[in-house]
Design a protein around this motif. Structure first.
Motif, short mmCIF file in Angstrom:
data_model
loop_
_atom_site.label_atom_id
_atom_site.label_comp_id
_atom_site.label_asym_id
_atom_site.label_seq_id
_atom_site.Cartn_x
_atom_site.Cartn_y
_atom_site.Cartn_z
N PRO A 168 -18.25 20.47 -42.90
CA PRO A 168 -19.17 20.56 -44.08
C PRO A 168 -20.60 21.48 -43.62
CG PRO A 168 -18.33 18.69 -43.65
CD PRO A 168 -17.39 19.25 -42.65
N VAL A 169 -21.42 21.97 -44.44
CA VAL A 169 -22.22 23.00 -43.37
C VAL A 169 -23.59 22.14 -43.17
CG1 VAL A 169 -24.03 22.47 -46.27
CG2 VAL A 169 -24.13 24.82 -44.36
N GLU A 170 -23.55 20.39 -43.32
CA GLU A 170 -24.63 19.81 -42.38
C GLU A 170 -23.80 19.80 -40.80
OE1 GLU A 170 -23.89 17.45 -46.77
OE2 GLU A 170 -22.37 18.72 -45.09
N MET A 171 -22.73 20.34 -40.80
CA MET A 171 -22.41 19.89 -40.11
C MET A 171 -22.85 20.99 -38.37
SD MET A 171 -18.76 18.28 -37.81
CE MET A 171 -18.67 17.93 -36.34
N LEU A 172 -22.40 22.46 -38.94
CA LEU A 172 -22.70 23.33 -38.53
C LEU A 172 -23.92 23.98 -38.15
CD1 LEU A 172 -20.10 25.64 -40.38
CD2 LEU A 172 -19.80 24.07 -38.93
N TYR A 173 -25.05 22.92 -39.32
CA TYR A 173 -26.63 23.00 -39.15
C TYR A 173 -26.82 22.48 -37.79
CZ TYR A 173 -31.91 22.82 -40.30
OH TYR A 173 -32.54 22.64 -39.53
N LYS A 215 -10.79 10.52 -39.06
CA LYS A 215 -11.02 10.50 -39.86
C LYS A 215 -11.00 11.93 -39.93
CE LYS A 215 -15.49 7.94 -41.23
NZ LYS A 215 -16.81 7.69 -42.04
N GLU A 216 -11.06 12.73 -41.65
CA GLU A 216 -10.96 14.58 -41.02
C GLU A 216 -12.41 14.43 -41.06
OE1 GLU A 216 -8.68 16.13 -41.26
OE2 GLU A 216 -6.84 14.84 -41.84
N VAL A 217 -12.55 15.56 -40.36
CA VAL A 217 -14.44 16.31 -40.19
C VAL A 217 -14.88 16.54 -41.80
CG1 VAL A 217 -15.33 18.16 -39.47
CG2 VAL A 217 -13.07 18.18 -38.04
N LYS A 218 -14.68 16.43 -42.92
CA LYS A 218 -15.10 16.73 -44.05
C LYS A 218 -15.53 14.95 -44.56
CE LYS A 218 -10.62 16.93 -46.81
NZ LYS A 218 -10.59 15.34 -47.55
N ASP A 219 -14.83 14.60 -43.76
CA ASP A 219 -15.26 12.97 -44.47
C ASP A 219 -16.42 12.48 -43.53
OD1 ASP A 219 -13.16 13.09 -46.35
OD2 ASP A 219 -12.00 12.74 -45.19
N LEU A 220 -16.53 12.61 -42.39
CA LEU A 220 -18.14 12.34 -41.09
C LEU A 220 -19.14 11.94 -42.36
CD1 LEU A 220 -16.96 14.05 -38.42
CD2 LEU A 220 -15.83 12.24 -38.38
N SER A 221 -20.11 11.05 -41.67
CA SER A 221 -20.84 10.90 -41.64
C SER A 221 -21.73 11.59 -41.30
CB SER A 221 -21.83 9.17 -41.81
OG SER A 221 -21.29 8.77 -40.23
N TYR A 222 -23.20 11.25 -41.60
CA TYR A 222 -24.15 12.03 -40.44
C TYR A 222 -24.77 12.04 -38.70
CZ TYR A 222 -26.63 14.88 -44.51
OH TYR A 222 -26.23 15.66 -45.44
N ALA A 223 -24.20 10.24 -38.81
CA ALA A 223 -24.43 9.83 -37.58
C ALA A 223 -22.87 10.04 -36.74
CB ALA A 223 -24.06 7.94 -37.96
N GLU A 224 -22.15 10.48 -37.47
CA GLU A 224 -20.77 10.32 -36.39
C GLU A 224 -21.36 11.80 -35.68
OE1 GLU A 224 -17.73 7.17 -38.27
OE2 GLU A 224 -17.93 10.07 -39.83
N MET A 225 -21.05 12.57 -36.44
CA MET A 225 -21.50 14.61 -36.73
C MET A 225 -22.71 14.07 -35.01
SD MET A 225 -21.97 15.91 -40.41
CE MET A 225 -21.37 16.35 -41.55
N PHE A 226 -23.22 13.61 -35.13
CA PHE A 226 -24.59 14.01 -34.09
C PHE A 226 -24.02 13.13 -32.66
CE2 PHE A 226 -27.70 12.97 -37.76
CZ PHE A 226 -28.37 14.31 -37.05
N ILE A 227 -22.89 11.97 -33.21
CA ILE A 227 -23.02 11.77 -31.70
C ILE A 227 -21.75 12.79 -31.21
CG2 ILE A 227 -21.38 9.88 -30.82
CD1 ILE A 227 -22.84 7.96 -32.88
N LEU A 228 -20.61 13.25 -32.16
CA LEU A 228 -19.79 14.74 -31.27
C LEU A 228 -20.62 15.55 -30.91
CD1 LEU A 228 -16.82 15.15 -33.99
CD2 LEU A 228 -17.07 13.28 -32.23
N ILE A 229 -21.82 16.19 -31.79
CA ILE A 229 -23.21 17.52 -30.82
C ILE A 229 -23.19 17.26 -29.54
CG2 ILE A 229 -24.36 18.48 -31.62
CD1 ILE A 229 -23.68 18.30 -34.90
N GLY A 230 -23.63 15.74 -29.72
CA GLY A 230 -24.01 15.03 -28.31
C GLY A 230 -23.36 15.03 -27.25
N GLU A 277 -27.36 3.72 -38.33
CA GLU A 277 -25.61 3.87 -37.78
C GLU A 277 -25.63 4.67 -36.97
OE1 GLU A 277 -22.25 6.91 -40.67
OE2 GLU A 277 -24.74 6.20 -41.50
N ILE A 278 -26.23 4.68 -36.14
CA ILE A 278 -25.66 5.75 -34.72
C ILE A 278 -25.68 4.49 -33.90
CG2 ILE A 278 -26.92 6.90 -32.46
CD1 ILE A 278 -27.46 8.89 -34.86
N GLU A 279 -26.68 3.11 -33.57
CA GLU A 279 -26.57 2.44 -33.49
C GLU A 279 -25.84 0.98 -33.45
OE1 GLU A 279 -30.47 0.87 -34.18
OE2 GLU A 279 -31.73 2.64 -32.84
N ASN A 280 -25.11 1.29 -34.67
CA ASN A 280 -23.96 0.57 -34.66
C ASN A 280 -22.91 1.06 -34.97
OD1 ASN A 280 -25.86 -1.91 -35.61
ND2 ASN A 280 -26.56 -1.18 -37.42
#
Length: 660
Positions: A31-36, A142-157, A201-204
């Motif tokens: 997802p382009v959001e994750m790359l951003y 999940k596949e990368v394309k199906d990640l939520s924003y919260a899941e993306m932020f944790i992976l990047i962290g 969502e991140i907290e839960n």
């Protein structure tokens, strides 16, 4: 650029055997959001610098000088990639210089998109995981394309400290780091509208539990051994195996036990239990499991199930063999001797396979070594009749396939398909015949199959008998091991238990019953075909001449097709099979289905799948002689030549000669 050592291993139903350590994901599938979010967190000037960021490096250098050590990197994403792919995790000024040099090299050699794609597929994300593809599957299922924003932020962290922010060991830390990445975003961005909702969502959020199962490691070790034999180097492959997960999971063995299950028609290794060494490489005395082989020779010599054999005391020098129950019956039939595994009449039978006891020993040994191909350690005396041959479950299971297959032994394999990191199929395995016994009649095979079925119904293997499963087999007991070797029309199995004072009927047979039960639920459970000599039958009616009559007599079509597979040219065989299918399609739909599957595995046209054609063993030179080429086909042959010239150079030379 990315050359991960990690492969993805799949059961035959496509389920992952071990947790994914590496999975290649194309940049366009992220997802382009994750790359951003990633570039904002790791390298905001990624598209502006040439591999290094002077401003960030200066800031990091001042921080390091104040602390008198390297505490901040200031590395660009390109430098991080250089370190991951080419260098170690050493923190020193020398390594930092290497970072810079390699970053310049990468920027000159690859586009920004190629560098970014390599980075997201190689960045370390804890728990032995490389790349966001594997991390998404491991932590979230999940596949990368199906990640939520919260899941993306944790992976990047996690990137900033894969061990410190390990989601399994420190889930709260991982969440806090995800919040930090979220909070670092500018107030105005094109993606986030409701920050508070994402924070909740991140907290839960919860992480998928670690899926490690040590019991699968032996399977993967065996797959890796076959990988090496195929010349599969590097990483990032998806390897589909022949292992049946349902069967494997439904059977549990003690540490002193091992077992193996194969498809006796295709050679697929469906499952094995125990250490790889015990199953495939060890040598243990096999006891009475040897008997069916020389009983088969005796039946071929003219003996039959009603032949009377003496059961009286015998002495050979210092060797005075005994029956298990220490009793003598005077005389027994050949049938009784095998079903109840009586030693004395079996020794007598073994002595009379040839014109003298010594010649008989040589004949039995030659049959096992040269005809059957059973590898192991052999004695040079009559004790061979009681199984003083040493071998392992793998070799013995393979050898027993001659009984349900009427003399055919398939090549075994554990890898069915291999895909490269882009999802392209680069290897597919087709069934092959490893060995063929031609001097034993099908009448003799049919008789031994009847006897080995009765071993399970009423003899020493009766504890393995299960309603609705046509299981045949033989027990074997030695001083330090107990065995059961069995088969249906589609599967062959062996069980071996090591230890002292064992008895096959109470130690090995119950394990075989567990495996047989699994076959009922997860296997094919075909019956063993029993019929007269195929040679005699073919003289009466050929499948191709009269397919309906051939089937109506009880003849097994697939065995017939395997036996004549190379008697015709490819095109002629294809035509004959298709003509026969037209005749039987309304009368025997079940047989039609079997033949269609056989065609899929065996009738592989060279133009459609050159690898499959060659692996099936067809004569390429004869095949090419049947062709009348047009321009399009000629171009296709040239392309095929380029594909196979390094993998099959001998076949490529035939093709090159034909084209020229």
């Amino acid at each position: 650029m990315v050359d991960s050592n990690y492969n993805t291993y799949l059961f035959d139903n496509q389920e992952v055997i071990l947790p994914t350590k590496y999975k290649y994901v194309k940049l366009e599938d992220i997802p382009v959001e994750m790359l951003y979010f990633l570039l904002w967190s790791e390298d905001r000037e990624f598209y502006e610098h040439n591999g290094i960021n002077i401003k960030a490096m200066t800031r990091a250098a001042l921080t390091n000088i104040r602390n008198l050590s390297i505490v901040q990197g200031g590395s660009t994403l390109t430098q991080q990639l250089a370190k991951t792919v080419y260098l170690t995790n050493e923190r020193s000024y020398k390594r930092k210089i290497m970072d810079i040099m390699l970053a310049f090299f990468l920027e000159r050699s690859y586009t920004k998109e190629e560098i970014l794609e390599a980075y997201v597929n190689s960045v370390y994300l804890g728990n032995d995981i490389s790349g966001v593809g594997a991390a998404s599957q491991r932590y979230y299922g999940k596949e990368v394309k199906d990640l939520s924003y919260a899941e993306m932020f944790i992976l990047i962290g996690i990137i900033n400290g894969p061990e410190i922010f390990n989601p399994y060991r420190y889930p709260e830390r991982a969440k806090e780091q995800g919040l930090i990445v979220l909070n670092s975003l500018p107030d105005k961005n094109i993606f986030i509208e409701n920050t508070e909702e994402i924070k909740k969502e991140i907290e839960n959020i919860s992480f998928d539990p670690p899926p490690y199962k040590d019991k699968y490691l032996n399977l993967v070790y065996k797959v890796k051994a076959e990988e090496q034999s195929l010349g599969l180097t590097g990483g990032g492959y998806t390897v589909k195996t022949t292992i049946n997960k349902g069967i494997y999971d439904s059977v549990t063995l003690d540490s002193d036990s091992s077992a193996l299950l194969i498809n006796n028609k295709t050679g697929e290794i469906l499952s094995f239990w125990g250490g790889e060494y015990d199953v495939f490489y060890s040598n243990q005395l096999i006891g009475s499991a040897i008997k069916p082989f020389y009983y088969l020779l005796a039946l071929e010599k003219g003996y039959n199930k009603d032949t009377k054999l003496p059961d009286q005391p015998m002495k050979f020098g210092d060797w005075e063999p005994q029956n298990f129950d220490k009793t003598f019956r005077g005389t027994v039939t050949l049938e009784e001797a095998l079903i109840d595994s009586i030693n004395i009449p079996s020794i007598y039978l073994a002595m009379h396979i040839d014109i003298s006891p010594q010649k008989s020993i040589e004949s039995i040994k030659n049959f096992l070594v040269s005809d059957v191909g059973l590898k192991g350690n052999y004695p040079d005396d009559l004790t061979i009749s009681l199984g003083t041959v040493e071998t392992n479950p793998y070799e013995l299971t393979k050898a027993y396939t001659i009984f349900p297959n009427y003399g055919l032994i398939p090549e075994t394999y554990i890898i069915s398909e291999v895909y490269d990191r882009k999802g392209n199929l680069i290897y597919k395995r087709y069934p092959k015949i490893e060995n063929r016994i031609t001097d034993i009649s099908n009448q003799a095979f049919s008789e031994i199959n009847n006897l080995l079925r009765r071993v399970v119904l009423e003899g020493t293997g009766r504890r393995a008998n299960i309603v609705d499963l046509d299981l045949h087999g033989k027990t074997g007991t030695s001083d330090l091991s107990a065995w059961f070797i069995g088969y249906t029309g589609s599967e062959s199995l062996s069980t071996m238990v090591k230890g002292e004072d064992l008895l096959s009927s109470s130690n090995a047979v119950p394990i075989a019953r567990d495996i047989a039960t699994s076959i009922l639920y997860f296997g094919h459970k075909d019956e063993v075909y029993v019929y007269l000599s195929l040679d005699a039958l073919q003289q009466k009616v050929s499948f191709f001449d009269n397919p309906i009559e051939f089937i109506s007599t009880g003849s097994e079509v697939i065995t017939y097709l395997n036996s004549i597979k190379f008697d015709y040219s490819f095109k002629e065989l294809e035509m004959k099979v298709n003509d026969a299918l037209q005749e039987i399609k309304y009368f025997y739909p079940d047989v039609v289905e079997e033949i269609e599957q056989w065609k899929t595995n065996n009738l592989i046209d060279f133009f459609e799948d050159p690898y499959g054609f060659i692996q099936n063993g067809y004569d390429l030179e004869n095949y090419l002689k049947t062709l009348s080429l047009d321009i399009e086909q000629e171009e296709k042959l040239k392309n095929i030549y380029q594909q196979i010239k390094f993998v099959y150079p001998d076949q490529a030379r035939i093709l090159e000669k034909f084209i020229n």
